[in-house]
Design a protein around this motif. Sequence first.
Motif, PDB file in Angstrom:
ATOM      1  N   LEU A  88      -9.989  -1.312 -13.847  1.00 56.69           N
ATOM      2  CA  LEU A  88     -10.076  -2.208 -14.991  1.00 56.69           C
ATOM      3  C   LEU A  88     -10.723  -1.496 -16.167  1.00 56.69           C
ATOM      4  O   LEU A  88     -10.297  -1.656 -17.320  1.00 56.69           O
ATOM      5  CB  LEU A  88     -10.873  -3.454 -14.622  1.00 56.69           C
ATOM      6  N   GLY A  89     -11.734  -0.693 -15.896  1.00 59.16           N
ATOM      7  CA  GLY A  89     -12.364   0.069 -16.958  1.00 59.16           C
ATOM      8  C   GLY A  89     -11.410   1.052 -17.598  1.00 59.16           C
ATOM      9  O   GLY A  89     -11.473   1.309 -18.799  1.00 59.16           O
ATOM     10  N   ARG A  90     -10.478   1.592 -16.787  1.00 62.63           N
ATOM     11  CA  ARG A  90      -9.487   2.531 -17.323  1.00 62.63           C
ATOM     12  C   ARG A  90      -8.417   1.808 -18.115  1.00 62.63           C
ATOM     13  O   ARG A  90      -8.051   2.208 -19.214  1.00 62.63           O
ATOM     14  CB  ARG A  90      -8.825   3.294 -16.170  1.00 62.63           C
ATOM     15  N   ALA A  95     -14.945  -2.183 -18.592  1.00 56.30           N
ATOM     16  CA  ALA A  95     -14.880  -3.407 -17.794  1.00 56.30           C
ATOM     17  C   ALA A  95     -16.056  -4.325 -18.047  1.00 56.30           C
ATOM     18  O   ALA A  95     -16.063  -5.452 -17.596  1.00 56.30           O
ATOM     19  CB  ALA A  95     -14.800  -3.057 -16.312  1.00 56.30           C
ATOM     20  N   GLY A  96     -17.060  -3.909 -18.730  1.00 55.25           N
ATOM     21  CA  GLY A  96     -18.186  -4.781 -18.979  1.00 55.25           C
ATOM     22  C   GLY A  96     -18.516  -4.924 -20.440  1.00 55.25           C
ATOM     23  O   GLY A  96     -19.632  -5.242 -20.798  1.00 55.25           O
ATOM     24  N   ASP A  97     -17.540  -4.715 -21.326  1.00 61.50           N
ATOM     25  CA  ASP A  97     -17.863  -4.672 -22.742  1.00 61.50           C
ATOM     26  C   ASP A  97     -17.915  -6.032 -23.404  1.00 61.50           C
ATOM     27  O   ASP A  97     -18.220  -6.142 -24.576  1.00 61.50           O
ATOM     28  CB  ASP A  97     -16.865  -3.775 -23.492  1.00 61.50           C
ATOM     29  N   VAL A 102      -8.307  -7.462 -21.902  1.00 65.49           N
ATOM     30  CA  VAL A 102      -7.283  -6.450 -22.123  1.00 65.49           C
ATOM     31  C   VAL A 102      -6.977  -5.744 -20.813  1.00 65.49           C
ATOM     32  O   VAL A 102      -7.876  -5.264 -20.136  1.00 65.49           O
ATOM     33  CB  VAL A 102      -7.766  -5.444 -23.189  1.00 65.49           C
ATOM     34  N   GLY A 103      -5.707  -5.668 -20.439  1.00 61.52           N
ATOM     35  CA  GLY A 103      -5.335  -4.940 -19.246  1.00 61.52           C
ATOM     36  C   GLY A 103      -5.411  -5.732 -17.962  1.00 61.52           C
ATOM     37  O   GLY A 103      -4.955  -5.246 -16.934  1.00 61.52           O
ATOM     38  N   VAL A 104      -5.980  -6.946 -17.981  1.00 59.94           N
ATOM     39  CA  VAL A 104      -6.150  -7.703 -16.744  1.00 59.94           C
ATOM     40  C   VAL A 104      -4.808  -8.089 -16.155  1.00 59.94           C
ATOM     41  O   VAL A 104      -4.550  -7.917 -14.960  1.00 59.94           O
ATOM     42  CB  VAL A 104      -7.023  -8.949 -16.991  1.00 59.94           C
ATOM     43  N   GLY A 105      -3.919  -8.654 -16.983  1.00 59.06           N
ATOM     44  CA  GLY A 105      -2.609  -9.044 -16.486  1.00 59.06           C
ATOM     45  C   GLY A 105      -1.831  -7.863 -15.948  1.00 59.06           C
ATOM     46  O   GLY A 105      -1.185  -7.959 -14.893  1.00 59.06           O
ATOM     47  N   ARG A 106      -1.881  -6.747 -16.651  1.00 63.52           N
ATOM     48  CA  ARG A 106      -1.194  -5.545 -16.199  1.00 63.52           C
ATOM     49  C   ARG A 106      -1.763  -5.070 -14.866  1.00 63.52           C
ATOM     50  O   ARG A 106      -1.020  -4.648 -13.973  1.00 63.52           O
ATOM     51  CB  ARG A 106      -1.329  -4.453 -17.252  1.00 63.52           C
ATOM     52  N   LEU A 107      -3.086  -5.133 -14.722  1.00 62.87           N
ATOM     53  CA  LEU A 107      -3.705  -4.681 -13.483  1.00 62.87           C
ATOM     54  C   LEU A 107      -3.356  -5.609 -12.321  1.00 62.87           C
ATOM     55  O   LEU A 107      -3.112  -5.149 -11.204  1.00 62.87           O
ATOM     56  CB  LEU A 107      -5.223  -4.596 -13.661  1.00 62.87           C
ATOM     57  N   ILE A 108      -3.316  -6.917 -12.572  1.00 66.27           N
ATOM     58  CA  ILE A 108      -2.923  -7.861 -11.511  1.00 66.27           C
ATOM     59  C   ILE A 108      -1.498  -7.559 -11.049  1.00 66.27           C
ATOM     60  O   ILE A 108      -1.207  -7.550  -9.845  1.00 66.27           O
ATOM     61  CB  ILE A 108      -3.051  -9.312 -11.998  1.00 66.27           C
ATOM     62  N   ARG A 109      -0.607  -7.313 -11.997  1.00 70.56           N
ATOM     63  CA  ARG A 109       0.780  -6.990 -11.614  1.00 70.56           C
ATOM     64  C   ARG A 109       0.838  -5.690 -10.818  1.00 70.56           C
ATOM     65  O   ARG A 109       1.556  -5.596  -9.806  1.00 70.56           O
ATOM     66  CB  ARG A 109       1.663  -6.893 -12.862  1.00 70.56           C
ATOM     67  N   ALA A 110       0.080  -4.695 -11.264  1.00 71.53           N
ATOM     68  CA  ALA A 110       0.096  -3.414 -10.556  1.00 71.53           C
ATOM     69  C   ALA A 110      -0.463  -3.548  -9.149  1.00 71.53           C
ATOM     70  O   ALA A 110       0.103  -3.028  -8.180  1.00 71.53           O
ATOM     71  CB  ALA A 110      -0.709  -2.378 -11.346  1.00 71.53           C
ATOM     72  N   THR A 423      -2.841   6.094  -7.204  1.00 68.31           N
ATOM     73  CA  THR A 423      -1.864   5.782  -6.167  1.00 68.31           C
ATOM     74  C   THR A 423      -2.413   5.226  -4.882  1.00 68.31           C
ATOM     75  O   THR A 423      -1.707   5.204  -3.910  1.00 68.31           O
ATOM     76  CB  THR A 423      -1.070   7.023  -5.796  1.00 68.31           C
ATOM     77  N   GLY A 424      -3.571   4.816  -4.719  1.00 69.69           N
ATOM     78  CA  GLY A 424      -4.035   4.480  -3.386  1.00 69.69           C
ATOM     79  C   GLY A 424      -4.156   3.025  -3.102  1.00 69.69           C
ATOM     80  O   GLY A 424      -4.074   2.177  -3.950  1.00 69.69           O
ATOM     81  N   LEU A 425      -4.391   2.749  -1.830  1.00 71.39           N
ATOM     82  CA  LEU A 425      -4.532   1.390  -1.318  1.00 71.39           C
ATOM     83  C   LEU A 425      -5.632   0.650  -2.043  1.00 71.39           C
ATOM     84  O   LEU A 425      -5.490  -0.505  -2.385  1.00 71.39           O
ATOM     85  CB  LEU A 425      -4.857   1.476   0.177  1.00 71.39           C
ATOM     86  N   LEU A 426      -6.755   1.281  -2.266  1.00 71.92           N
ATOM     87  CA  LEU A 426      -7.878   0.611  -2.890  1.00 71.92           C
ATOM     88  C   LEU A 426      -8.123   1.151  -4.291  1.00 71.92           C
ATOM     89  O   LEU A 426      -9.221   1.091  -4.812  1.00 71.92           O
ATOM     90  CB  LEU A 426      -9.148   0.809  -2.029  1.00 71.92           C
ATOM     91  N   GLY A 427      -7.091   1.659  -4.907  1.00 70.73           N
ATOM     92  CA  GLY A 427      -7.272   2.278  -6.204  1.00 70.73           C
ATOM     93  C   GLY A 427      -7.774   3.686  -6.064  1.00 70.73           C
ATOM     94  O   GLY A 427      -8.644   4.142  -6.781  1.00 70.73           O
ATOM     95  N   SER A 428      -7.240   4.393  -5.092  1.00 69.72           N
ATOM     96  CA  SER A 428      -7.752   5.706  -4.769  1.00 69.72           C
ATOM     97  C   SER A 428      -7.579   6.679  -5.911  1.00 69.72           C
ATOM     98  O   SER A 428      -8.236   7.679  -5.946  1.00 69.72           O
ATOM     99  CB  SER A 428      -7.020   6.243  -3.545  1.00 69.72           C
ATOM    100  N   SER A 429      -6.695   6.402  -6.818  1.00 65.79           N
ATOM    101  CA  SER A 429      -6.597   7.242  -7.988  1.00 65.79           C
ATOM    102  C   SER A 429      -6.838   6.369  -9.180  1.00 65.79           C
ATOM    103  O   SER A 429      -5.979   6.181  -9.985  1.00 65.79           O
ATOM    104  CB  SER A 429      -5.229   7.863  -8.050  1.00 65.79           C
ATOM    105  N   TYR A 430      -8.017   5.821  -9.282  1.00 65.65           N
ATOM    106  CA  TYR A 430      -8.302   4.787 -10.261  1.00 65.65           C
ATOM    107  C   TYR A 430      -8.040   5.298 -11.654  1.00 65.65           C
ATOM    108  O   TYR A 430      -8.465   6.320 -12.031  1.00 65.65           O
ATOM    109  CB  TYR A 430      -9.752   4.297 -10.188  1.00 65.65           C
TER     110      TYR A 430
END
Length: 430
Positions: A88-90, A95-97, A102-110, A423-430
Motif C-alpha cells: 500500500l505504501g508503494r 500508507a500512513g500519510d 490512493v491505490g487501495v482499489g487497485r491493490l484490492i484488485r491485485a 510476485t509473492g503470496l504475501l506480497g513477497s515482492s512488495y
Amino acid sequence: MDTSHPSRAPSPAPSTVPAHRLTELDWLRVIAFGLLILYHSGMFYVSWDWHVKSPRLIPALEAWMLWLNPWRMSLLFAISGAATALMLGRDGRDAGDGGPGVGVGRLIRARSGRLLLPLLLGMTVVVPPQAYLEVVEKLHYGGSYLDFLKLYFQAYHGFCRGDDCLSLPTWNHLWFLPYVWAYTVIVLMAVATSRRWMSSPAWGQVVSGGRLLWVPWLLFAIARQHLLERFPTTHDLTHDWYQHAVYGAMFLLGFVLFGSRDDRHGAWEAARRLRWVALIGFIAVQLLSQALTDAWRASQGEHFADWFLMAMRALNAGKQWLPIVAALGWGRQLLADRDSPMLRWLTLAVFPFYIVHQTATVIAGHLLAPLQLPLAVEACLLVAITALACLLVAGLAMRVPVLRPWMGMGPARKRKSPVPCGTGLLGSSY
C-alpha cells in the motif's frame, strides 16, 4: 537483552533493496512455509486426525509439533499484514500519510487475483486428490477417481463417519487464502475511509516499554476465554469466529505495527530489543503449560476445573504471541537487508510450494505406506518426494506464462535491477 545497537546497522553504500521491501519478512516467510511443509509431512505420522495416515505412527513427533502449533499460522498472517501495508505504501504513496485512499482499489484488485485464482485452481485441480484418498482410506471408497470427481463437483455430502461428514468441494490446506483475502479487503476498505488511524500515536504506546509483549498477549487471552469453546476451529470462513479473532488480529498488528520500512511506531526496534525475552518467555510458557497439564492429569484425571481452564487459557495465549515477537525480533536482527539470488528465487517459488505440497505429501504417503520400507527411509522419502514435486511445479510455473497467475505469480518482467518486484503470496515482492 541487547539494547546497545540500533535496529539497522549503518551501511557505507546505499542498499540494493528497494524501499518497499523488507528482506527479513521475505526470509521469515520462506522459513515459515518451510516449517509448514515439514509439519504436514509430520501429520502423516502422528495420532491426530488427518487426510491419510501411516499405519506406523511416530508419537515422539507430537511433542515437537506442539511447539509449532500455537503460532505457525499466526506468523504467516502477521507477515501478510505487514507485506500488505508495504505494498500500500508503494502503490498509494505513504500508507500512513492521512491522505485519501490512493491505490487501495487497485491493490484490492491485485490481491484478489493473486489470492483467489490460486484458490480456484487449488479447489478444482490440486485438492481433489487429497479428498479422494481420504475417503479411500477412511471410508474404503471403491469408486475410481473420475467417479469421485463427479461427486466432488456435485457438492456430494454423503461421505460420513457418524456425524462427521466431508464437505465437497473443499479447500483443505488452502483455507489460508480466503482468510488472507477477507482480512486484506476489510483492512484496505478501512484505509480507504481514513488512513489516520494507522498513524495514531496510540499504536506507539502499544509497543513502548515492554507492552509489545503483554498487551497483545492480554487480547489473545480474552479471545481464548470467551470464544475458544463457543467457536471450535472449522476453517470454513463463515463460522470460524475464534480463529478470525486470532488471525484477523495478527494480520492487523502486522499491517499497522510492522508494515513500514521506517518503523513508524517503533515495533520493529521493540521486537529486536525484546527478542531474547520473547524467546525465553515462550520456552518457559510452553514448558510450564505442559507441566501444569501433566500434573493435573496425574492427580485429577481428564476433568479440568473451570478455574484451571481459565488460568491455562490465559497462560497459553502467551504461546500464540511471544514466538511472533521473537521471530520478528530475530528476523530484524539477523536478516535485515540480507538479499541474495537464493532469497529472490525462494520468494517466487514459495507460493507454488504452498499450493502443491500437501497434495504431494498425501499421495506420496498413500503410495509409500504399503511398501513397508524402514520407517526412517519412508519418512525421508516422503519429505524428498514432497520437495521434488514442489520444485518441479515451481520451475514449471516460472517458465510457462499462462500458469503464473494460477500459481500466485505476477507476469514475468525483465529488469535491470537485481531485485524483482511484486510476485509473492504475501506480497513477497512488495
